[in-house]
Design a protein around this motif. Sequence first.
Motif, PDB file in Angstrom:
ATOM      1  N   LEU A 119     -39.336  29.190  31.628  1.00  0.00           N
ATOM      2  CA  LEU A 119     -39.985  28.090  32.339  1.00  0.00           C
ATOM      3  C   LEU A 119     -40.093  26.847  31.463  1.00  0.00           C
ATOM      4  O   LEU A 119     -39.905  25.718  31.942  1.00  0.00           O
ATOM      5  N   TYR A 120     -40.387  27.022  30.183  1.00  0.00           N
ATOM      6  CA  TYR A 120     -40.454  25.862  29.293  1.00  0.00           C
ATOM      7  C   TYR A 120     -39.063  25.267  29.048  1.00  0.00           C
ATOM      8  O   TYR A 120     -38.924  24.074  28.827  1.00  0.00           O
ATOM      9  N   PHE A 121     -38.035  26.101  29.100  1.00  0.00           N
ATOM     10  CA  PHE A 121     -36.650  25.619  29.017  1.00  0.00           C
ATOM     11  C   PHE A 121     -36.347  24.721  30.222  1.00  0.00           C
ATOM     12  O   PHE A 121     -35.793  23.617  30.074  1.00  0.00           O
ATOM     13  N   ILE A 122     -36.716  25.178  31.417  1.00  0.00           N
ATOM     14  CA  ILE A 122     -36.548  24.361  32.620  1.00  0.00           C
ATOM     15  C   ILE A 122     -37.363  23.074  32.515  1.00  0.00           C
ATOM     16  O   ILE A 122     -36.907  21.993  32.906  1.00  0.00           O
ATOM     17  N   ASN A 123     -38.565  23.186  31.961  1.00  0.00           N
ATOM     18  CA  ASN A 123     -39.442  22.029  31.810  1.00  0.00           C
ATOM     19  C   ASN A 123     -38.769  20.944  30.964  1.00  0.00           C
ATOM     20  O   ASN A 123     -38.751  19.766  31.354  1.00  0.00           O
TER      21      ASN A 123
END
Length: 353
Positions: free
Chosen positions: A293-297
């Motif tokens: 999710l932080y990668f997508i962020n």
Amino acid sequence: MSNKVLFTDLLAVDNMSDLSTMNGHEVVATDPQHLEPSCTLILILTGKVIMNVFIFGARHRKVSASFLGYCCFALAAVDFALLFAVSAIHFFQDFSIFGVRFTSYHTCLFTQIISHTYGILHLPIFFISGLDYYLTIVKPVKISWIFLHLLYVVVMLLMWITAFTYVLLQSPPKAPEVHSEKTAHICTFYISNQSFYLSATLVLAIVLVIAVCCTQIVSFIKSLKVLSYARNTVVLFSFPPGNQWPIRGRKRLLTALVFSFLGTWGPFVVLQMIIFALCAHIPAYMDMNVPWLYFINSFLIATAFGLKYPDLQMTDQTLSSDPFIGWKYCILPFMDTKQSKDSSLLPAEVTVI
């Protein structure tokens, strides 16, 4: 007949007819492991929870609120709840709470429900987060701080409740199949196609940007310098003589964004490529995780900055949306002189090492 549930090696099988709307498929257990299946699941979930704690501990402390940030905390909470439930069932084996009996069957049931829920949340989280950054970075809308946080919480809760409801009503997990020879239940796990296609799209987009900006990337690498600021290592890319502040050119901005992004998430991108190459099947309860999710962020924030150019009138709050990448020093050279010399954005002292 034994009530034991097997969690073992995974082998892909054809789509289940009742799961066609879920855009994924299930995998079944085949060869039993020597380690007790529930212990294996507990070890996997424990590792995931520890990874969540580590990621939260490694974040920057001063970070602006975002929808994805709330989703990360919600995901970590659900992971911990699943670990607690599976561990309790494994420890007590057969017990009742308020008249509801829990056995090893529920270990499979709970994991299936979580897997299906995680598996259909990739695209909703991606699109809602993209809309969030569009309205806060690209086309900023003035919303009060309290209302914005309340909106994030409400939307996040509605999304999770809707996903759980859809899974339970539209495509309920099947009961474990009974293995005639070993008199045990064989548990199936859900594999999300949403995760695969979304990950493939993000990696392809990064590769395309690198291909388009290959000339700028070479010049950036040649001008690389390492600086020390506030006990942090800063990578500086100088521009050819004759360039004035602010730096112009969308390709240059995209190159700076790619360098900043890969400087943090490069190993994760390589991991995604390895998964594609090996055609690895990862159950959805592991595929959806906080680092993902932080990668997508970070990807969405970089995309928002690219869409915002050349009107890069940013604030310190806007530039601190990412808990892992310091976009401030990436964006500053492309901002107008008056805006970039704001004392809240420009560092007071930088020492070359």
